[in-house]
Design an enzyme around this catalytic site. Structure first.
Site, short mmCIF file in Angstrom:
data_model
loop_
_atom_site.label_atom_id
_atom_site.label_comp_id
_atom_site.label_asym_id
_atom_site.label_seq_id
_atom_site.Cartn_x
_atom_site.Cartn_y
_atom_site.Cartn_z
N TRP A 32 43.02 35.74 45.98
CA TRP A 32 43.26 36.70 47.05
C TRP A 32 42.06 37.63 47.20
CZ3 TRP A 32 43.36 42.02 47.23
CH2 TRP A 32 43.91 42.61 48.37
N HIS A 33 41.43 37.98 46.07
CA HIS A 33 40.34 38.94 46.12
C HIS A 33 39.06 38.36 46.71
CE1 HIS A 33 42.89 41.33 43.42
NE2 HIS A 33 42.16 42.36 43.81
N GLY A 34 38.88 37.07 46.64
CA GLY A 34 37.66 36.54 47.21
C GLY A 34 37.53 35.03 47.03
N PHE A 76 37.66 42.56 51.09
CA PHE A 76 38.82 41.72 50.82
C PHE A 76 39.79 41.70 52.00
CE2 PHE A 76 37.81 43.46 46.44
CZ PHE A 76 36.99 42.40 46.14
#
Length: 472
Positions: free
Chosen positions: A324-326, A472
């Site tokens: 989800w963060h990257g 993000f």
């Protein structure tokens, strides 16, 4: 548009609050919501009109999904839910993950000796896409589960999705938590006072602490190879930076929400005082952790489906958390890294830790977290491994020492000390001590105004002002 910019502080926010107050005199909710929505549209469109159009299309699509879920036919409702998930995850995939998977595939083909000679388009990441996608999905899923009624007003649903305080960097606000306030809310004097106070604290934390720690961290990480002492200083500064940076944004979002009559849930609860990795994730980015818990972990069976499936579920959740963060292998490793420690703590490590002195539990947790931040901060796996080798090489030679020492002045030491203190629950205790004492409360307000003035002056003269979670 960022919260810590002159145009936001001196133009956008005053204009928005003034317009909102004027609309409040109508005595009706519709004009207030429409005014907030228009201001939020301007706020997001400031970053690019094409992604503003994408957000509008996604909002309308999910409004339609919600209305289609009004049917009593359960088979049709399930198909609508599946369609909404495919739509929202599909948009997130195209704009955030397409290039990552395509690059990975091309690398594998190249490794196998195949040259497809394909030129990939460069896709710019829309600001806040991970945050608003999860917000939209929570609405549709909760409507499907019949936890909330369908929002029949497109304006009200759009306001929930696009409300500017939390639109681009959270906290992830779930519809079920603000449904009543979307339709009816009122901010009294005490709530507005708390909101202004919270905004000033977050603004000052970002300008004075996060930026100071970020400059030091960027300098040290920028060298790539430093001695062990400076490697640890660099990652500690980064740990302080990312906490102050992200929590300051949440503080400002929560504060502005209160000014407008919204009560957003807390997103941080002093995570660096944790005594286990499990506790850390109950205190860090709470809105994301609870989202994955309620919409992925529990539907997978949670911890009710046996030991090994529970371990599997935890690994899946933190693999997704990292992703989800990257779109990077570093984030995948970072997520799996935490997943492994959470499984170990659930299996046996947690019981053994609980028998150790508190200080040992704190040291264990901080070591795990600091090592994890290296994967988060470095852009590639080789860079992360190189930095970790510096941390654990016990090399105290003098390379790059003189260059790094230039950033260590009295201001840095002061901000470093304040950041350490600020990462502990000192402020709530001080607030509890002055609560009820009118003289101390007045003095506190005066000091906050002075802090805000000083922070604004600092902002005007600064040329280093990143927001980590904007990417993000």
């Amino acid at each position: 548009m960022v919260f810590v910019s002159p145009i936001f502080i001196f133009i956008f926010l005053p204009f928005t609050l003034l317009l909102y107050i004027l609309m409040s005199f109508t005595g009706r909710m519709a004009p207030k919501n429409l005014a907030l929505l228009l201001c939020s549209l301007i706020f997001y469109a400031w970053g690019g009109v094409r992604y503003f159009i994408l957000l509008m299309i996604s909002t309308v699509a999910n409004y339609v999904f919600g209305r289609l879920l009004e049917t009593e036919n359960e088979k049709s409702r399930k198909l609508v839910l599946i369609a909404s998930v495919i739509w929202n995850i599909g948009i997130l995939f195209i704009f955030k993950y397409f290039n990552f998977f395509a690059d990975t595939l091309l690398s594998l083909l190249g490794f196998a000796g195949i040259d497809p000679d394909v030129s990939l388009p460069y896709i710019t990441l829309p600001i806040g896409i991970s945050f608003f996608t999860f917000q939209i999905m929570s609405y549709v899923i909760d409507v499907y589960w019949r936890k909330v009624p369908v929002q029949k007003s497109l304006v009200n649903l759009a306001l929930y999705i696009m409300l500017f305080p939390q639109l681009i960097a959270g906290p992830i606000v779930r519809y079920i938590d603000v449904e009543r306030e979307i339709n009816e809310r009122k901010a009294d004097a005490a709530m507005i006072h708390d909101g202004i106070t919270r905004f000033i604290v977050g603004f000052s934390k970002k300008i004075l602490l996060a930026n100071s720690m970020g400059y030091a961290a960027d300098t040290i990480f920028g060298y790539g190879k430093v001695n062990t002492a400076y490697a640890w200083i660099g990652v500690i500064c980064y740990a302080l930076q990312i906490y102050m940076d992200f929590s300051s944004y949440s503080d400002m979002a929560i504060g502005m929400g209160k000014m407008l009559g919204f009560r957003f849930l807390e997103n941080f609860n002093y995570p660096y005082i944790s005594r286990s990795v499990r506790e850390f994730w109950r205190r860090w980015h709470i809105s994301l952790s609870t989202w994955f818990r309620d919409y992925v972990y529990i539907p997978l069976g949670g911890s009710r489906c046996g030991k090994w499936k529970t371990y599997r579920n935890q690994i899946i959740i933190f693999l997704l958390t990292g992703f989800w963060h990257g779109a990077s292998w570093n984030f995948v490793i970072w997520g799996l890294y935490y997943g492994v420690f959470l499984v170990l703590e659930r299996a046996f490590l947690g019981d053994r830790l609980s028998k150790l002195p508190s200080i040992v539990q704190h040291i264990y947790t901080l070591l795990i977290v600091l090592v994890g931040w290296v994967f988060f901060r470095c852009e590639t796996l080789p860079a992360a491994m190189s930095y970790l080798s510096s941390m654990f090489s016990f090399d105290f030679s003098n390379f790059n020492v003189m260059d790094i020492l230039r950033i260590f002045d009295n201001e840095f030491y002061f901000m470093f000390a304040v950041s350490l203190i600020g990462s502990c629950p000192v402020v709530p205790r001080l607030k509890g001590l002055i609560s009820g004492n009118q003289i101390l409360m007045t003095l506190s307000d005066m000091l906050l105004l002075l802090l805000f003035f000083f922070s604004v002056c600092y902002m005007m003269g600064a040329d280093f002002n990143p927001f980590i979670y904007f990417r993000f």
